[in-house]
Enzyme design. Structure first.
Site, PDB file in Angstrom:
ATOM      1  CG  ASP A  46      -2.091  -0.796   1.149  1.00 53.51           C
ATOM      2  OD1 ASP A  46      -2.352  -1.285   0.045  1.00 53.51           O
ATOM      3  OD2 ASP A  46      -2.797  -0.919   2.157  1.00 53.51           O
ATOM      4  CE  LYS A  68      -7.960   0.616  -0.906  1.00 54.96           C
ATOM      5  NZ  LYS A  68      -9.339   0.593  -0.500  1.00 54.96           N
ATOM      6  CG  MET A 183      -7.972   7.583   6.963  1.00 51.74           C
ATOM      7  SD  MET A 183      -8.909   6.248   6.181  1.00 51.74           S
ATOM      8  CE  MET A 183      -9.374   5.258   7.591  1.00 51.74           C
TER       9      MET A 183
HETATM   10  N1  SAH Z   1      -4.017   0.068   9.047  1.00 49.05           N
HETATM   11  C1  SAH Z   1      -3.438   1.368   9.338  1.00 49.05           C
HETATM   12  C2  SAH Z   1      -4.435   2.487   9.098  1.00 49.05           C
HETATM   13  C3  SAH Z   1      -4.830   2.646   7.660  1.00 49.05           C
HETATM   14  S1  SAH Z   1      -5.947   3.974   7.420  1.00 49.05           S
HETATM   15  C4  SAH Z   1      -2.904   1.369  10.762  1.00 49.05           C
HETATM   16  O1  SAH Z   1      -3.182   0.442  11.530  1.00 49.05           O
HETATM   17  O2  SAH Z   1      -2.171   2.300  11.105  1.00 49.05           O
HETATM   18  C5  SAH Z   1      -4.863   5.261   6.882  1.00 49.05           C
HETATM   19  C6  SAH Z   1      -4.682   6.291   7.979  1.00 49.05           C
HETATM   20  O3  SAH Z   1      -3.804   5.790   8.962  1.00 49.05           O
HETATM   21  C7  SAH Z   1      -4.054   7.578   7.527  1.00 49.05           C
HETATM   22  O4  SAH Z   1      -5.000   8.434   6.926  1.00 49.05           O
HETATM   23  C8  SAH Z   1      -3.568   8.132   8.840  1.00 49.05           C
HETATM   24  O5  SAH Z   1      -4.625   8.672   9.605  1.00 49.05           O
HETATM   25  C9  SAH Z   1      -3.107   6.872   9.551  1.00 49.05           C
HETATM   26  N2  SAH Z   1      -1.676   6.623   9.381  1.00 49.05           N
HETATM   27  C10 SAH Z   1      -1.094   5.508   8.921  1.00 49.05           C
HETATM   28  N3  SAH Z   1       0.255   5.599   8.989  1.00 49.05           N
HETATM   29  C11 SAH Z   1       0.516   6.815   9.504  1.00 49.05           C
HETATM   30  C12 SAH Z   1       1.710   7.517   9.841  1.00 49.05           C
HETATM   31  N4  SAH Z   1       2.930   6.988   9.660  1.00 49.05           N
HETATM   32  N5  SAH Z   1       1.592   8.746  10.373  1.00 49.05           N
HETATM   33  C13 SAH Z   1       0.404   9.294  10.596  1.00 49.05           C
HETATM   34  N6  SAH Z   1      -0.753   8.691  10.293  1.00 49.05           N
HETATM   35  C14 SAH Z   1      -0.713   7.471   9.772  1.00 49.05           C
END
Ligand code: SAH
Length: 282
Positions: A46, A68, A183
């Site tokens: 991703d 995405k 998000m």
């Molecule tokens: N499965 C992922 C979340 C996916 S949804 C998890 O467990 O972290 C995508 C959202 O995750 C982004 O819009 C943001 O809000 C957050 N996100 C993921 N990685 C991030 C990072 N390194 N820093 C800040 N926000 C992050």
């Protein structure tokens, strides 16, 4: 991978491993994730998976992007699931690598269920979710005994890209002292408004952490009442986490990354030294 005194399960041909890659820093990968990277034939990843993690893939592993992200070309979820099934049927070791944890707002469940429907054997490897590990890199714990004994993980938008309407905002605002929102940047104003209308103070601390655990990490400390203007002024950008609650104030004591760069930390970020003595003896 170096031989460890530990038996890791074999990544068998024709299997899909659905793996969490953590928030960004490659050091936060699990041993299973590293093992999968060192064994996979194909890696489908991703947008949130960084280059440092991809570099760990075995030489000869084929990398396919299935990101995405709003505004950029995206692969449809059904296409990704079908691709996983197709590659597994070809007898490949298929590594599906997702940012954070696959089962936390990561649509891992949907992909796994498609594998079940396609009769494809799979393993799930949890990862460190950004809403926990990413915030820890900003020096913000999601729970702290003096602040909260409950935390809620919320998504700022649903599958249609709007603020979820199946949320009991009054229940959330009144029942969850700490709210971690994934998000959230796009709809931050709407979300902050809903929380304040339902009783949260405009002065309540809010932390915004962008690209957590990567060299580009940025942190903004603000409040519910001013967060929208502060975000606009700071230029902080997604991917970012928003955390609402008193735990944000702990950052002045727990910003361990800042301390590496010379920030002086306070051992009493909540100014409760006298009270905490009483709590202990109570
Ligand atoms: N499965 C992922 C979340 C996916 S949804 C998890 O467990 O972290 C995508 C959202 O995750 C982004 O819009 C943001 O809000 C957050 N996100 C993921 N990685 C991030 C990072 N390194 N820093 C800040 N926000 C992050």
């Amino acid at each position: 991978m170096d031989k460890l005194p530990l038996d890791l399960p074999e990544f068998q041909a024709g299997w899909v491993w659905l793996v969490g890659g953590g928030p960004g820093d490659a050091g936060l990968l699990t041993l299973y994730a590293l093992h999968a990277l060192r064994s996979a034939d194909v890696l489908i990843y991703d947008a949130l998976v960084g280059d440092d993690v991809l570099k760990l893939a075995r030489e000869g592993c084929v990398l396919e992007y299935a990101g995405k992200r709003g505004g950029k070309p995206s692969s449809k979820q059904a296409d990704i699931s079908q691709r996983l099934i197709q590659l597994a049927r070809e007898g490949k070791r298929v590594l599906r690598l997702k940012g954070g944890d696959p089962f936390v707002f990561g649509r891992g469940g949907e992909e796994a269920l498609a594998l079940v429907a396609g009769n494809i054997p799979f393993r799930v490897v949890p990862g460190i979710s950004s809403g926990i590990g990413g915030l820890a890199y900003a020096g913000i714990p999601v729970t702290h005994r003096d602040c909260n004994s409950a935390v809620t993980f919320l998504t700022g938008h649903n599958a249609s890209g709007i603020v979820p309407d199946n949320i009991n905002w009054a229940g959330l605002a009144q029942g969850s002292p700490v709210i971690v929102i994934y998000m959230a940047i796009k709809h931050l104003g709407d979300i902050a408004q809903k929380l304040m209308i339902n009783g949260r103070s405009a002065d309540e601390p809010v932390g915004i952490v962008s690209r957590a655990s990567t060299p580009a990490q940025q942190v903004l400390e603000t409040t519910l009442g001013t967060c929208v203007e502060d975000v606009a002024r700071s230029g902080i950008e997604p991917p970012a986490l928003v955390v609402v609650g008193e735990v944000v104030r702990l950052r002045s004591g727990l910003d361990w990354m800042g301390a590496i760069d010379g920030r002086v930390l306070t051992s009493d970020p909540l100014n409760i030294k006298d009270q905490s003595d009483k709590v202990v003896s109570a």
